[in-house]
Design a protein around this motif. Structure first.
Motif, mmCIF file in Angstrom:
data_model
loop_
_atom_site.group_PDB
_atom_site.id
_atom_site.type_symbol
_atom_site.label_atom_id
_atom_site.label_comp_id
_atom_site.label_asym_id
_atom_site.label_seq_id
_atom_site.Cartn_x
_atom_site.Cartn_y
_atom_site.Cartn_z
ATOM 1 N N PRO A 106 28.022 -9.496 -5.287
ATOM 2 C CA PRO A 106 26.816 -9.052 -4.567
ATOM 3 C C PRO A 106 27.153 -7.965 -3.550
ATOM 4 O O PRO A 106 28.163 -8.060 -2.857
ATOM 5 C CB PRO A 106 26.338 -10.325 -3.853
ATOM 6 N N TYR A 107 26.313 -6.942 -3.503
ATOM 7 C CA TYR A 107 26.481 -5.846 -2.557
ATOM 8 C C TYR A 107 25.466 -5.991 -1.412
ATOM 9 O O TYR A 107 24.597 -6.864 -1.452
ATOM 10 C CB TYR A 107 26.285 -4.498 -3.261
ATOM 11 N N THR A 108 25.558 -5.080 -0.457
ATOM 12 C CA THR A 108 24.699 -5.139 0.730
ATOM 13 C C THR A 108 23.222 -5.319 0.375
ATOM 14 O O THR A 108 22.535 -6.200 0.902
ATOM 15 C CB THR A 108 24.891 -3.864 1.573
ATOM 16 N N GLN A 109 22.723 -4.486 -0.552
ATOM 17 C CA GLN A 109 21.296 -4.561 -0.899
ATOM 18 C C GLN A 109 20.927 -5.940 -1.463
ATOM 19 O O GLN A 109 19.826 -6.447 -1.213
ATOM 20 C CB GLN A 109 20.951 -3.456 -1.909
ATOM 21 N N ASP A 110 21.853 -6.571 -2.181
ATOM 22 C CA ASP A 110 21.583 -7.910 -2.722
ATOM 23 C C ASP A 110 21.455 -8.934 -1.590
ATOM 24 O O ASP A 110 20.617 -9.834 -1.653
ATOM 25 C CB ASP A 110 22.713 -8.332 -3.677
ATOM 26 N N PHE A 111 22.302 -8.796 -0.584
ATOM 27 C CA PHE A 111 22.202 -9.694 0.570
ATOM 28 C C PHE A 111 20.879 -9.473 1.302
ATOM 29 O O PHE A 111 20.220 -10.416 1.716
ATOM 30 C CB PHE A 111 23.375 -9.464 1.541
ATOM 31 N N THR A 158 16.415 -11.594 3.559
ATOM 32 C CA THR A 158 15.321 -11.084 4.386
ATOM 33 C C THR A 158 14.056 -10.844 3.560
ATOM 34 O O THR A 158 14.097 -10.847 2.328
ATOM 35 C CB THR A 158 15.691 -9.740 5.061
ATOM 36 N N GLU A 159 12.965 -10.628 4.277
ATOM 37 C CA GLU A 159 11.702 -10.202 3.652
ATOM 38 C C GLU A 159 11.214 -8.941 4.358
ATOM 39 O O GLU A 159 11.589 -8.686 5.509
ATOM 40 C CB GLU A 159 10.648 -11.298 3.839
ATOM 41 N N ASP A 160 10.344 -8.209 3.694
ATOM 42 C CA ASP A 160 9.723 -7.016 4.290
ATOM 43 C C ASP A 160 10.745 -5.988 4.773
ATOM 44 O O ASP A 160 10.556 -5.357 5.817
ATOM 45 C CB ASP A 160 8.823 -7.405 5.486
ATOM 46 N N PHE A 161 11.825 -5.823 4.046
ATOM 47 C CA PHE A 161 12.831 -4.827 4.436
ATOM 48 C C PHE A 161 12.247 -3.428 4.323
ATOM 49 O O PHE A 161 11.681 -3.060 3.292
ATOM 50 C CB PHE A 161 14.063 -4.952 3.543
ATOM 51 N N VAL A 162 12.360 -2.669 5.394
ATOM 52 C CA VAL A 162 11.944 -1.265 5.353
ATOM 53 C C VAL A 162 13.178 -0.413 5.583
ATOM 54 O O VAL A 162 13.742 -0.395 6.686
ATOM 55 C CB VAL A 162 10.890 -0.951 6.435
ATOM 56 N N GLU A 163 13.626 0.259 4.540
ATOM 57 C CA GLU A 163 14.817 1.081 4.695
ATOM 58 C C GLU A 163 14.477 2.342 5.473
ATOM 59 O O GLU A 163 13.460 2.993 5.207
ATOM 60 C CB GLU A 163 15.419 1.455 3.337
ATOM 61 N N LEU A 164 15.331 2.661 6.442
ATOM 62 C CA LEU A 164 15.142 3.868 7.250
ATOM 63 C C LEU A 164 16.250 4.865 6.925
ATOM 64 O O LEU A 164 17.369 4.468 6.618
ATOM 65 C CB LEU A 164 15.145 3.500 8.738
ATOM 66 N N PHE A 213 14.837 -2.241 9.293
ATOM 67 C CA PHE A 213 14.348 -3.490 9.875
ATOM 68 C C PHE A 213 13.849 -4.405 8.760
ATOM 69 O O PHE A 213 13.402 -3.947 7.708
ATOM 70 C CB PHE A 213 13.221 -3.203 10.871
ATOM 71 N N ALA A 214 13.961 -5.707 9.014
ATOM 72 C CA ALA A 214 13.505 -6.706 8.037
ATOM 73 C C ALA A 214 13.291 -8.014 8.766
ATOM 74 O O ALA A 214 13.727 -8.185 9.901
ATOM 75 C CB ALA A 214 14.549 -6.883 6.933
ATOM 76 N N SER A 215 12.608 -8.922 8.094
ATOM 77 C CA SER A 215 12.444 -10.257 8.665
ATOM 78 C C SER A 215 13.524 -11.171 8.077
ATOM 79 O O SER A 215 13.539 -11.432 6.869
ATOM 80 C CB SER A 215 11.045 -10.790 8.346
ATOM 81 N N PHE A 216 14.412 -11.622 8.942
ATOM 82 C CA PHE A 216 15.492 -12.517 8.507
ATOM 83 C C PHE A 216 14.924 -13.921 8.323
ATOM 84 O O PHE A 216 14.263 -14.456 9.212
ATOM 85 C CB PHE A 216 16.619 -12.512 9.544
ATOM 86 N N LYS A 217 15.185 -14.524 7.149
ATOM 87 C CA LYS A 217 14.564 -15.807 6.816
ATOM 88 C C LYS A 217 15.316 -16.977 7.452
ATOM 89 O O LYS A 217 15.992 -17.760 6.785
ATOM 90 C CB LYS A 217 14.496 -15.960 5.295
ATOM 91 N N GLY A 218 15.182 -17.073 8.771
ATOM 92 C CA GLY A 218 15.880 -18.135 9.494
ATOM 93 C C GLY A 218 15.261 -19.503 9.272
ATOM 94 O O GLY A 218 15.947 -20.526 9.352
ATOM 95 N N VAL A 239 15.137 -8.424 12.343
ATOM 96 C CA VAL A 239 16.500 -7.980 12.631
ATOM 97 C C VAL A 239 16.663 -6.546 12.135
ATOM 98 O O VAL A 239 15.883 -6.065 11.312
ATOM 99 C CB VAL A 239 17.559 -8.856 11.915
ATOM 100 N N LEU A 240 17.697 -5.893 12.648
ATOM 101 C CA LEU A 240 18.120 -4.632 12.055
ATOM 102 C C LEU A 240 19.313 -4.992 11.183
ATOM 103 O O LEU A 240 20.304 -5.536 11.672
ATOM 104 C CB LEU A 240 18.502 -3.645 13.163
ATOM 105 N N VAL A 241 19.187 -4.733 9.885
ATOM 106 C CA VAL A 241 20.305 -5.043 8.995
ATOM 107 C C VAL A 241 20.803 -3.748 8.372
ATOM 108 O O VAL A 241 20.023 -2.882 7.980
ATOM 109 C CB VAL A 241 19.889 -6.094 7.924
ATOM 110 N N LEU A 242 22.125 -3.586 8.355
ATOM 111 C CA LEU A 242 22.671 -2.380 7.731
ATOM 112 C C LEU A 242 24.050 -2.677 7.156
ATOM 113 O O LEU A 242 24.704 -3.645 7.559
ATOM 114 C CB LEU A 242 22.750 -1.227 8.736
ATOM 115 N N GLY A 243 24.457 -1.883 6.194
ATOM 116 C CA GLY A 243 25.770 -2.105 5.597
ATOM 117 C C GLY A 243 26.173 -0.994 4.652
ATOM 118 O O GLY A 243 25.353 -0.144 4.284
#
Lengths: 342, 281
Positions: free
Chosen positions: A75-80, A85-91, A107-112, A122-126
């Protein structure tokens, strides 16, 4: 589910996958044929599969772990991002030169909530690698140019502005060693990120998901907690490059992998990594769903712990943690004063 | 009165300081091939009077050059590297360390000191390429971090003189983390509004360039120094073509906006004094 396409098999995986194929065939035969009962044979084969799995994966060499970390089905970053997360908006873009496809973020909603905590932005990047030849080239093999690091910094500053925690996922063979990368200040871009990440006033969780080589990884890898997947590797240089420099040959990558002590257990021992995220037997690619659950759980827990801290406490702890990196000897101090030597 | 009175103190230092130059009274300049008189060269701060080539300068010479009255206090000489990974390539790391200590008469690849320049308090760290390529492991990172700390706890300006192949492979990820450690301490110096001058010498590459060396409030370099992230050989192999003339040299970095100044070593004391006078007055 394990993918049995043989072009994706590592050498040491082959006997196991062959045995699993045999087991599958027998199960099919058993299900389609009511007159023969194969349940005993199936049970025997199942236990042989388990045993073989154990004998292969309990004694992985460091080089074998490097191979798992580079598995084309890993699995790569995008798979994680898709799984956790949900509603990921790539910037996109660094607002100065361009958009680097070797780093993705947004930004995305982390499914805690799945893990007993609340969902949160959260801001997620990789680093992002590609699956096929075309995409690999498009992603520059996950090797960023300066604008990638500058985009990452821009996004992290946005996270700070909106008071959202940062999750960074590390998976790179290194920063891109190109002519233009140098012209545009690869070193400065990475250095700037180390400086800014050390004082970013929101929690930063770093997860090494695959390969973590050198400043190229560290450039988005300074944070409050360092998690590392069981079969990921992280070091100052790749085994191949280390071999070429110290042994003056490309042939000593296995020795270099051993010498560099680059596995997750090695790094816990020297205090660089805080927590190992266990992988399914055989590696992340053999059961990604299980891996995503475990990883999500670990991140949710760490975010919860870090968000209990005030910003000054968070930043003090971050500096203290970085300050104690290193192992050395210190004899009793004996400061000498040099006077004019006339 | 003796006939041979030294014009400048501290120029002639112990032999162990001179390991980067061949023995003998005459030295051939690698820049212009001129045959130079060693004494004249040393009086010229080891800069070739003909072409301006900068020979390596030891930490002690830098301290003497920068600090008022050549008076300063050395620090952190009692830190020594361990071998946390039990690293062995063609040679064990412990042997490499031992050989480097013998060759340089130093414990590690960086030396630190505090003193004043034109009366202004200054913390200085100088890297030494002759010690395992000036590479940064745990001790180098710690000494640099302490130099930064000394600056922000004692209200001193900071100057780091870099000369390094990058992070030290033989300490693996621990070396890598020294990049983060040194950079993190620099944030505290910045909080206090104290200036940090970075002076990059030939060569400065890898994890050293990609951390504290590029983070100066003022980034300076000696003329014609190689400065970059990836080494020229790696880049050549990656792109499969020759690199342009002057690529990754100080002048190239100045042109591309990553340096403020190129400073000839003979003017270094004056330039640093002037900058700190302007910033700390």
């Amino acid at each position: 589910m394990p993918n049995n396409d043989s072009q994706y098999l590592l050498d040491f995986e082959k006997p196991l996958v062959e045995l699993e194929q045999k087991l599958d065939e027998m199960r099919t035969l058993d299900a389609n044929n009511l007159s023969i009962d194969l349940s005993e044979e199936i049970a025997a084969l199942e236990s042989r599969v388990k045993e073989l799995e154990r004998s292969i994966y309990q004694n992985l060499t460091r080089w074998q772990r490097v191979q798992i970390a580079r598995h084309p089905l890993r699995p790569y970053t995008q798979d994680f991002i898709d799984a956790l997360t949900e509603d990921f908006v790539e910037l996109h873009g660094d607002r100065a030169y361009g958009d680097d496809r070797a780093i993705v973020g947004g930004f995305a909603s982390f499914k805690g909530a799945q893990h007993g905590y609340a969902d949160q932005t959260v801001l997620v990047l990789g680093h992002q690698k590609g699956r096929d030849t075309k995409e690999r080239k498009f992603r520059r093999f996950g090797m960023p140019n300066p604008e990638g690091y500058r985009k990452a910094l821009r996004l992290m500053k946005l996270a700070a502005k909106f008071n959202k925690p940062v999750i960074t996922l590390l998976d790179t063979p290194g920063a891109f060693p190109g002519l233009e990368a140098e012209q545009r200040g690869q070193a400065e871009a990475i250095a700037r990120n180390l400086f800014e990440m050390a004082q970013l006033p929101v929690p930063i969780v770093v997860v090494v998901i695959g390969e973590g080589a050198s400043g190229g990884a560290l450039g988005i890898g300074v944070g409050d907690r360092m998690l590392m997947l069981e079969n990921a590797w992280y070091s100052v240089i790749s085994p191949e490059s280390c071999s070429s420099i110290l042994w003056r040959s490309w042939d000593y990558k296995e020795e270099a992998a051993r010498a560099l002590k680059l596995t997750a257990p090695d790094l816990v021992e020297v205090g660089v990594v805080d927590e190992i995220v266990p992988e399914p037997t055989g590696g992340a690619h053999r059961d990604p769903e299980q891996l995503f659950t475990t990883t999500g759980q670990a991140i949710a827990q760490v975010l919860h712990d870090l968000q209990a801290l005030s910003v000054p406490d968070l930043l003090d702890a971050r500096l203290r943690n970085l300050d104690q990196m290193g192992i050395f000897d210190e004899a009793p101090a004996n400061p000498s004063v040099a006077a004019p030597t006339s | 009165m003796s006939w041979f009175k030294r014009k400048k103190k501290g120029i002639l230092t112990e032999l162990s300081e001179q390991n980067d130059m061949p023995e003998g009274q005459w030295v051939k300049c690698p820049g212009c091939s001129a045959i130079l008189n060693r004494r004249e060269l040393e009086e010229n701060f080891l800069v070739c009077p003909k072409c301006g080539h900068h020979f390596n300068l030891s930490s002690q010479r830098y301290f003497n050059l920068l600090f008022d009255e050549e008076a300063y206090e050395r620090h952190d000489e009692h830190l020594t590297s361990r071998d946390p990974l039990h690293f062995e390539d063609r040679k064990p790391y412990t042997q490499r360390l031992e050989a480097a200590r013998k060759k340089t008469s130093r414990n590690e690849a960086v030396q630190s000191a505090t003193g004043t320049i034109n009366g202004l308090p200054l913390s200085v760290a100088v890297m030494d390429f002759s010690f395992i390529g000036g590479s940064m492991g745990s001790v180098v990172g710690e000494i640099l971090a302490r130099s930064v700390k000394r600056a922000y706890t004692e209200d001193r300006a900071l100057m780091i003189i870099s000369q390094s192949g990058g992070a030290r492979m033989m300490e693996g990820a621990l070396s890598l983390m020294q990049m983060a450690k040194t950079s993190a301490h620099l944030t505290r110096l910045a909080d206090k509004g104290l200036p940090y001058l970075s002076y990059m010498c030939n060569p400065t590459t890898g994890g050293v360039t990609a951390s504290f060396a590029m983070l100066g409030d003022i980034n300076m370099a000696e003329p014609d120094a190689l400065i970059g992230f990836a080494g020229p050989r790696v880049i050549r192999e990656t792109i499969g073509q020759d690199l342009p003339e002057g690529f990754q040299k100080s002048e190239f970095l100045l042109e591309h906006g990553f340096l403020d100044l190129i400073v000839d070593r003979r003017n270094l004391q004056e330039e640093v004094g002037r900058l700190l006078g302007l910033l700390m007055a």
